[in-house]
Scaffold this active site. Structure first.
Site, PDB file in Angstrom:
ATOM      1  N   LEU A  32      20.681   3.277  64.918  1.00 23.45           N
ATOM      2  CA  LEU A  32      20.324   2.901  66.284  1.00 23.45           C
ATOM      3  C   LEU A  32      21.436   3.215  67.288  1.00 23.45           C
ATOM      4  CD1 LEU A  32      18.593  -0.540  65.582  1.00 23.45           C
ATOM      5  CD2 LEU A  32      17.566   1.740  65.717  1.00 23.45           C
ATOM      6  N   GLY A  35      19.636   4.199  73.277  1.00 24.13           N
ATOM      7  CA  GLY A  35      18.265   4.631  73.584  1.00 24.13           C
ATOM      8  C   GLY A  35      17.268   3.681  72.932  1.00 24.13           C
ATOM      9  N   HIS A  36      17.494   3.393  71.643  1.00 25.28           N
ATOM     10  CA  HIS A  36      16.616   2.446  70.941  1.00 25.28           C
ATOM     11  C   HIS A  36      16.698   1.060  71.595  1.00 25.28           C
ATOM     12  CE1 HIS A  36      17.654   5.268  67.468  1.00 25.28           C
ATOM     13  NE2 HIS A  36      16.339   5.347  67.525  1.00 25.28           N
ATOM     14  N   LYS A 148      12.120  10.757  75.339  1.00 28.43           N
ATOM     15  CA  LYS A 148      12.986  11.770  74.695  1.00 28.43           C
ATOM     16  C   LYS A 148      12.162  12.608  73.717  1.00 28.43           C
ATOM     17  CE  LYS A 148      16.584  12.991  71.856  1.00 28.43           C
ATOM     18  NZ  LYS A 148      15.789  13.412  70.695  1.00 28.43           N
ATOM     19  N   ARG A 186      20.625  11.832  65.374  1.00 27.94           N
ATOM     20  CA  ARG A 186      21.180  13.049  64.777  1.00 27.94           C
ATOM     21  C   ARG A 186      22.515  13.460  65.429  1.00 27.94           C
ATOM     22  NH1 ARG A 186      15.608  14.125  64.226  1.00 27.94           N
ATOM     23  NH2 ARG A 186      15.017  14.640  62.097  1.00 27.94           N
TER      24      ARG A 186
HETATM   25  P1  AMP Z   1      13.798   7.560  66.137  1.00 27.80           P
HETATM   26  O1  AMP Z   1      14.578   6.461  65.472  1.00 27.80           O
HETATM   27  O2  AMP Z   1      14.601   8.766  66.463  1.00 27.80           O
HETATM   28  O3  AMP Z   1      12.500   7.855  65.435  1.00 27.80           O
HETATM   29  O4  AMP Z   1      13.387   6.969  67.557  1.00 27.80           O
HETATM   30  C1  AMP Z   1      12.694   5.754  67.679  1.00 27.80           C
HETATM   31  C2  AMP Z   1      12.208   5.625  69.101  1.00 27.80           C
HETATM   32  O5  AMP Z   1      13.327   5.636  69.993  1.00 27.80           O
HETATM   33  C3  AMP Z   1      11.305   6.789  69.513  1.00 27.80           C
HETATM   34  O6  AMP Z   1      10.241   6.297  70.305  1.00 27.80           O
HETATM   35  C4  AMP Z   1      12.233   7.653  70.312  1.00 27.80           C
HETATM   36  O7  AMP Z   1      11.570   8.451  71.273  1.00 27.80           O
HETATM   37  C5  AMP Z   1      13.118   6.619  70.988  1.00 27.80           C
HETATM   38  N1  AMP Z   1      14.380   7.221  71.416  1.00 27.80           N
HETATM   39  C6  AMP Z   1      15.206   8.005  70.672  1.00 27.80           C
HETATM   40  N2  AMP Z   1      16.245   8.445  71.428  1.00 27.80           N
HETATM   41  C7  AMP Z   1      16.057   7.931  72.669  1.00 27.80           C
HETATM   42  C8  AMP Z   1      16.780   8.025  73.895  1.00 27.80           C
HETATM   43  N3  AMP Z   1      17.905   8.738  74.001  1.00 27.80           N
HETATM   44  N4  AMP Z   1      16.298   7.377  74.976  1.00 27.80           N
HETATM   45  C9  AMP Z   1      15.146   6.651  74.888  1.00 27.80           C
HETATM   46  N5  AMP Z   1      14.426   6.524  73.761  1.00 27.80           N
HETATM   47  C10 AMP Z   1      14.862   7.154  72.668  1.00 27.80           C
END
Ligand code: AMP
Length: 281
Positions: A32, A35-36, A148, A186
């Protein structure tokens, strides 16, 4: 914060607490970052109970190496969610999420076939299966997705309409580092040199947006693509200008008649695949 791993524990907990008010849900794959956390905060502001899931979903990785090297940091994640005031962390095993074989093909419409759909075959079907399963287990009033992953947001919206799932899908603005790099799990895999290279994604999108501000209406794809010429640059998979509602590509064509044009980019930096996008108006 309650940390739950099984469907029965989750159901019991939600039956006890959630149903007096609304439930907000934030699905993640962990590692995390802020953004999360912005999604958690939005859910907390709009619901009486917030559930965050952490599950690195094997079925949405088209590249097994990407799945293996995906960052995992359970303790740090738990602490961040606790600090953010999340109510429930749901962190199920693969057997809980997929009690049977995951072979269904979902109807996701043309929006799932473009861009990421073309370069990552099977990816959105995997996203659809995990999102649908979580929405059925949690039955949230609202679910929060980051813009994103703009195409993912559109695909999930289509999924809930197509399958008549009663959860409102809410898109949340991309959170960026101060220099503009979109936060991403990432990014943790990038060296300082890689990270500098990764900035080209943000620069290419900003250049297209600046051109629109100057009054340019076409040639925007080429403007973005120019940021990836040269051996020191990230290896470009696509830089595309598209209609923000259908994701139909516009290429270097005229965006005047498009209500919501958006630029989207995917590129590899030292083997790490990054994506980003930006609304052009
Ligand atoms: P992930 O863990 O990458 O699958 O992301 C989980 C959620 O967080 C998804 O809805 C992503 O679009 C959102 N997310 C990831 N990076 C960001 C960011 N930089 N800003 C806003 N939301 C994000």
């Amino acid at each position: 914060m309650q940390v739950l791993n099984t469907e029965s524990a989750l159901r019991m907990h939600l039956a006890d607490r959630g149903r007096s008010g609304s439930v907000g849900f934030v699905p993640t794959m962990g590692a995390l970052h802020q953004g999360h956390i912005s999604l958690i905060k939005r859910s907390k502001a709009e619901n009486s109970l917030t559930v965050c899931s952490i599950f690195v979903n094997p079925s949405q990785f088209n590249d097994p190496r990407d799945f293996e090297r995906y960052p995992r940091q359970h303790e740090a994640d738990t602490a961040m969610l606790e600090n953010a005031g999340c109510d429930i962390l749901f962190s199920p095993s693969a057997e809980t999420v997929y009690p049977g074989p995951d072979t269904h093909t979902y109807r996701l419409g043309p929006v799932a076939e473009r861009l990421e759909g073309r370069f990552r075959p099977g990816h959105f079907n995997g996203v659809a299966s995990v999102v649908k399963r979580f929405l059925e287990m949690i039955r949230p009033d609202r679910a929060y997705f980051g813009l994103k992953d703009y195409q993912q947001y559109l695909v999930v919206r289509h999924l809930t309409e197509e399958y008549k799932i009663q959860t409102e899908i809410i898109g949340c603005e991309t959170v960026r580092d101060p220099d503009g790099l979109a936060m991403s799990s990432r990014n943790k895999l990038l060296s300082p040199t890689d990270r500098r290279k990764a900035l080209e994604l943000f620069k290419s999108l900003s250049a297209a947006k600046d051109a629109v501000k100057r009054g340019e209406k076409s040639g925007l794809k080429s403007i973005g693509e120019n940021y990836f010429i040269g051996s020191e640059k990230p290896r470009l998979e696509y830089f595309e200008i598209a209609d923000g509602e259908t994701l139909k590509p516009i290429g270097d064509g005229d965006i005047s008649r498009i209500a919501h044009p958006v630029a989207l980019v995917a590129a590899h930096v030292n083997g790490v695949r990054l994506i980003d996008n930006m609304a052009l108006r």
